[in-house]
Design an enzyme around this catalytic site. Structure first.
Site, mmCIF file in Angstrom:
data_model
loop_
_atom_site.group_PDB
_atom_site.id
_atom_site.type_symbol
_atom_site.label_atom_id
_atom_site.label_comp_id
_atom_site.label_asym_id
_atom_site.label_seq_id
_atom_site.Cartn_x
_atom_site.Cartn_y
_atom_site.Cartn_z
ATOM 1 N NE ARG A 116 -1.615 -2.186 2.766
ATOM 2 C CZ ARG A 116 -1.685 -3.444 2.297
ATOM 3 N NH1 ARG A 116 -2.705 -3.802 1.587
ATOM 4 N NH2 ARG A 116 -0.733 -4.331 2.565
ATOM 5 C CB THR A 117 3.359 2.606 2.322
ATOM 6 O OG1 THR A 117 2.614 2.081 3.402
ATOM 7 C CG2 THR A 117 3.879 3.992 2.676
ATOM 8 C CE LYS A 123 26.391 -2.614 -5.922
ATOM 9 N NZ LYS A 123 26.558 -1.509 -6.870
ATOM 10 N NE ARG A 156 7.054 0.760 4.953
ATOM 11 C CZ ARG A 156 5.853 0.192 4.887
ATOM 12 N NH1 ARG A 156 5.742 -1.087 4.586
ATOM 13 N NH2 ARG A 156 4.766 0.894 5.107
ATOM 14 C CG HIS A 193 3.314 3.835 8.644
ATOM 15 N ND1 HIS A 193 3.424 4.683 7.550
ATOM 16 C CD2 HIS A 193 2.941 2.622 8.141
ATOM 17 C CE1 HIS A 193 3.142 3.997 6.452
ATOM 18 N NE2 HIS A 193 2.859 2.750 6.783
HETATM 19 N N1 CP Z 1 -0.344 -0.058 5.801
HETATM 20 C C1 CP Z 1 0.888 -0.325 5.289
HETATM 21 O O1 CP Z 1 1.895 0.276 5.658
HETATM 22 O O2 CP Z 1 0.884 -1.292 4.312
HETATM 23 P P1 CP Z 1 2.159 -1.746 3.500
HETATM 24 O O3 CP Z 1 3.116 -2.399 4.450
HETATM 25 O O4 CP Z 1 1.647 -2.685 2.443
HETATM 26 O O5 CP Z 1 2.781 -0.516 2.882
#
Ligand code: CP
Length: 306
Positions: free
Chosen positions: A51-52, A80, A101, A129
Site C-alpha cells: 500500500r504505502t 553493497k 521506509r 508511520h
Molecule cells: N499499511 C501499510 O503500511 O501497508 P504496506 O506495508 O503494504 O505498505
C-alpha cells in the site's frame, strides 16, 4: 514542514489543512492532474510494502509527476554496504522528494539531516508511520464526520505496531478522545509511548484483554496485525498471532455506526466475512491513503519551493 518524520511534526492546523486538501482532491481530481508535471518522487523502500509504496507512486502519477526508486534493500547499493546518508544524498540529485521506509527506527530522521530533498517517513521499524496516520485521520473524519469525541479501541500488536503508535500520538491532541487498548500483556503499548502521551494525566486510557468486553462502547475499532518480522522468536509469534479474530459474531454487540479500520495487510485478525459489513472501512482507508499522500506531496513541494 520541510520533512515528515513523526506525526507530531505536524500541528493540528497543518493536519486539518492536509485533510481538507485531500478532500478537495477527491472531489476535483482533474484540477490536480498536472500539479507535479516535471517533478519526480523517489520511493526508497528498504522493507516490504504494498500500500504505502504503490499509493505514493499512484499519488505522484495522478499529480502528473514521475516516480523512481527501489522496493527492497537487496536491489539497491545498500546490499553493497552503502549508508542511508549517502543513499539519500545521491537520490536528492535525481528526485525532488523522497519517501523512505526502513526497518531501523530513526533511519528516515537521519536521512532528513543529510538529504537536500524533503524526506517522508514511510515507516521506520516499530516506531512511526506518519502517512498511515494521515490516512487513518482522513478515514475517521470522512466516516465519522469528526476527529473529537470518540472512543477508539486499538487491538492486537500494540507493542510493535508503528501505525498504532503514530495514531495514538496524533489523536491525543483532539478533544475528548478515550482510548481502549486491547492486547495481550506481552503486546501492550511501549512504556515510552505511555510516558510521551499519557503521563501528564490529561488523557486517559484503559487496558483490556478481550474485544467482547468493550466492543459495544467503541466508535472506532483499529485492528492491527501481529508483527511477525519484529518478534525475537518464532514460538512467541505463533502463540500470540491469533489472539484476536474479529468476526461477524463479535460484531453483533457493536454500535451500528462503528468504523472498523485496519492499516493492512491483515493475516487472520479480521475474518473475510466482515468485509461485506458496511462498518468495515479498511479498503476505503487504503484508497484514502493515495489522496492524502497526494496532498502531502503537494504541501512538501510547495514548502520546499519546488
Ligand atoms: N499499511 C501499510 O503500511 O501497508 P504496506 O506495508 O503494504 O505498505
Amino acid at each position: 514542514m520541510k520533512h515528515l518524520i513523526d506525526p507530531m511534526d505536524l500541528t493540528v492546523e497543518e493536519i486539518d489543512e492536509l485533510l481538507d486538501l485531500a478532500d478537495d482532491i477527491i472531489e476535483n481530481r482533474e484540477k490536480y492532474s498536472k500539479k507535479c508535471e516535471g517533478k519526480k518522487l523517489a520511493t526508497l523502500f528498504f522493507e516490504p510494502s504494498t500500500r504505502t509504496r504503490l499509493s505514493f507512486e499512484a499519488a505522484m502519477m495522478e499529480l502528473g509527476g514521475n516516480v523512481l526508486g527501489f522496493s527492497s534493500s537487496d536491489s539497491s547499493s545498500a546490499a553493497k554496504g552503502e549508508s542511508v546518508a549517502d543513499t539519500v544524498k545521491v537520490v536528492s540529485c535525481y528526485a525532488d522528494i523522497i519517501a523512505m521506509r526502513h526497518p531501523k527506527e530513526g533511519a528516515p530522521c537521519l536521512a532528513s539531516m543529510k538529504a537536500d530533498a524533503p524526506i517522508i517517513n514511510a515507516g521506520d521499524g516499530g516506531h512511526n508511520h506518519p502517512t498511515q496516520t494521515l490516512t487513518d485521520l482522513l478515514t475517521i473524519r470522512r466516516e465519522k464526520g469528526r476527529l473529537d469525541n470518540l472512543t477508539i479501541g486499538c487491538c492486537g500488536d500494540l507493542k510493535f505496531g508503528r501505525t498504532v503508535h503514530s495514531l495514538i500520538k496524533a489523536m491525543s491532541r483532539y478533544a475528548n478522545i478515550h482510548f481502549i487498548m486491547i492486547s495481550p500483556q506481552e503486546l501492550e503499548i511501549p512504556d515510552y509511548l505511555v510516558e510521551e502521551v499519557f503521563s501528564d494525566g490529561k488523557l486517559q486510557y484503559e487496558q483490556v484483554r478481550t474485544i467482547d468486553e468493550v466492543i459495544d462502547r467503541l466508535d472506532v475499532l483499529y485492528m492491527t496485525r501481529v508483527q511477525r518480522e519484529r518478534f525475537f522468536n518464532e514460538a512467541d509469534y505463533i502463540r500470540l498471532k491469533d489472539t484476536y479474530i474479529l468476526d461477524t459474531k463479535k460484531l453483533k454487540k457493536a454500535k451500528a455506526d462503528l468504523s472498523i479500520l485496519h492499516p493492512l495487510p491483515r493475516v487472520n485478525e479480521i475474518s473475510v466475512e466482515v468485509d461485506d459489513d458496511p462498518r468495515a472501512c479498511y479498503f476505503r482507508q487504503a484508497l484514502n491513503g493515495k489522496y492524502v499522500r497526494m496532498a502531502l506531496i503537494l504541501k512538501l513541494l510547495e514548502e520546499a519551493g519546488k
